[in-house]
Design a protein around this motif. Structure first.
Motif, mmCIF file in Angstrom:
data_model
loop_
_atom_site.group_PDB
_atom_site.id
_atom_site.type_symbol
_atom_site.label_atom_id
_atom_site.label_comp_id
_atom_site.label_asym_id
_atom_site.label_seq_id
_atom_site.Cartn_x
_atom_site.Cartn_y
_atom_site.Cartn_z
ATOM 1 N N ASN A 17 0.812 -1.217 0.000
ATOM 2 C CA ASN A 17 0.000 0.000 0.000
ATOM 3 C C ASN A 17 0.848 1.271 0.000
ATOM 4 O O ASN A 17 0.362 2.350 -0.374
ATOM 5 C CB ASN A 17 -0.928 -0.017 1.225
ATOM 6 C CG ASN A 17 -1.807 1.207 1.320
ATOM 7 O OD1 ASN A 17 -1.560 2.093 2.140
ATOM 8 N ND2 ASN A 17 -2.840 1.255 0.492
ATOM 9 N N TYR A 153 -4.223 -1.439 -2.965
ATOM 10 C CA TYR A 153 -3.782 -0.077 -3.259
ATOM 11 C C TYR A 153 -4.730 0.946 -2.619
ATOM 12 O O TYR A 153 -4.276 1.940 -2.040
ATOM 13 C CB TYR A 153 -3.729 0.143 -4.766
ATOM 14 C CG TYR A 153 -3.170 1.496 -5.154
ATOM 15 C CD1 TYR A 153 -1.841 1.629 -5.533
ATOM 16 C CD2 TYR A 153 -3.958 2.647 -5.118
ATOM 17 C CE1 TYR A 153 -1.312 2.875 -5.864
ATOM 18 C CE2 TYR A 153 -3.449 3.884 -5.436
ATOM 19 C CZ TYR A 153 -2.121 3.995 -5.817
ATOM 20 O OH TYR A 153 -1.611 5.227 -6.132
ATOM 21 N N GLY A 155 -6.437 0.568 -0.061
ATOM 22 C CA GLY A 155 -6.379 0.484 1.397
ATOM 23 C C GLY A 155 -7.569 -0.177 2.059
ATOM 24 O O GLY A 155 -7.762 -0.023 3.271
#
Length: 236
Positions: A17, A153, A155
């Protein structure tokens, strides 16, 4: 051991992330959406019809939808309330302040297992098993993996959420493929491609070229990705 796995899952999530930019924020938000892939779904149905005829197309299209519904309900309605694992970006999660999110999107409260992973892998599995072509199988599973990566990505999911969703999706897709296969055989003697499935196109100076129906699905996916990149570039 359970705590070790959870901590490892968290560390892997935070590492993945952490790689982000404003450009990729737009790309991954679009890739994680549903409407952007409409052309891909349409060409998939077209390839089904062109390859197997309308009867098989109806059976397997309905079965693919049911596999998604089954995977989604198992994930969202049964397992999430059972495990109650907070999404990484949820404000009640102790690591939420370290999570990169896009457009203040945090998803729902619980994220294990991932419905995105379950749904996309359900579709990928039933279609890969039906067509049985390695090039298409690689493409459709890469498409499902792209959807999974976009969730990390953004989150909203741990890798473990996605792995669990992947397993559920593959199981549901496989089960519905077997059910659809048995139903299809009651309608036709054998589930097999039609005698002539090639598509013919005229190009420069009247020269003709051909392609397989499955190629239209692959090209639709590639062009959709290019469309996402172009839209992201236009914004920046």
């Amino acid at each position: 051991m359970n705590e070790f796995i959870i901590n490892l899952d968290t560390e892997i999530f935070l590492w993945i992330n952490s790689f982000h930019s404003l450009y990729w924020d737009v790309v991954m938000k679009m890739a994680s959406g549903k409407l952007v892939w409409v052309v891909l779904y349409a060409t998939l149905i077209f390839a089904l019809w062109r390859t197997y005829g309308w009867k098989i197309t109806i059976v397997f299209t309905i079965s693919a939808v049911l596999s998604v519904v089954l995977a989604d309900q198992i994930s969202a309605s049964i397992l999430r309330p059972m495990f109650e694992r907070l999404r990484p970006a949820n404000l009640e999660n102790p690591i939420s302040h370290m999570v990169h999110i896009v457009g203040n999107y945090r998803g729902g409260r619980y994220g294990f297992p991932s419905c995105h992973a379950a749904n996309t892998f359900a579709v990928a599995t039933i279609m890969a098993m039906l067509f049985g072509k390695w090039r298409f199988s690689i493409f459709i599973y890469l498409w499902a993996l792209l959807n999974c990566y976009s969730r990390i990505y953004l989150g909203v999911h741990y890798p473990g959420d996605l792995l669990a969703g992947l397993v559920i999706g593959c199981m549901c897709g496989g089960i519905m493929y077997l059910v659809a296969g048995m139903l299809a055989k009651t309608m036709v003697k054998r589930v097999k491609p039609q005698s002539s499935t090639l598509l013919r196109f005229s190009i420069i100076n009247g020269t003709q070229t051909t392609c397989r129906p499955l190629d239209t699905v692959i090209w639709a996916g590639i062009l959709t990705i290019f469309f996402i990149f172009i839209c992201a570039s236009a914004i920046f």
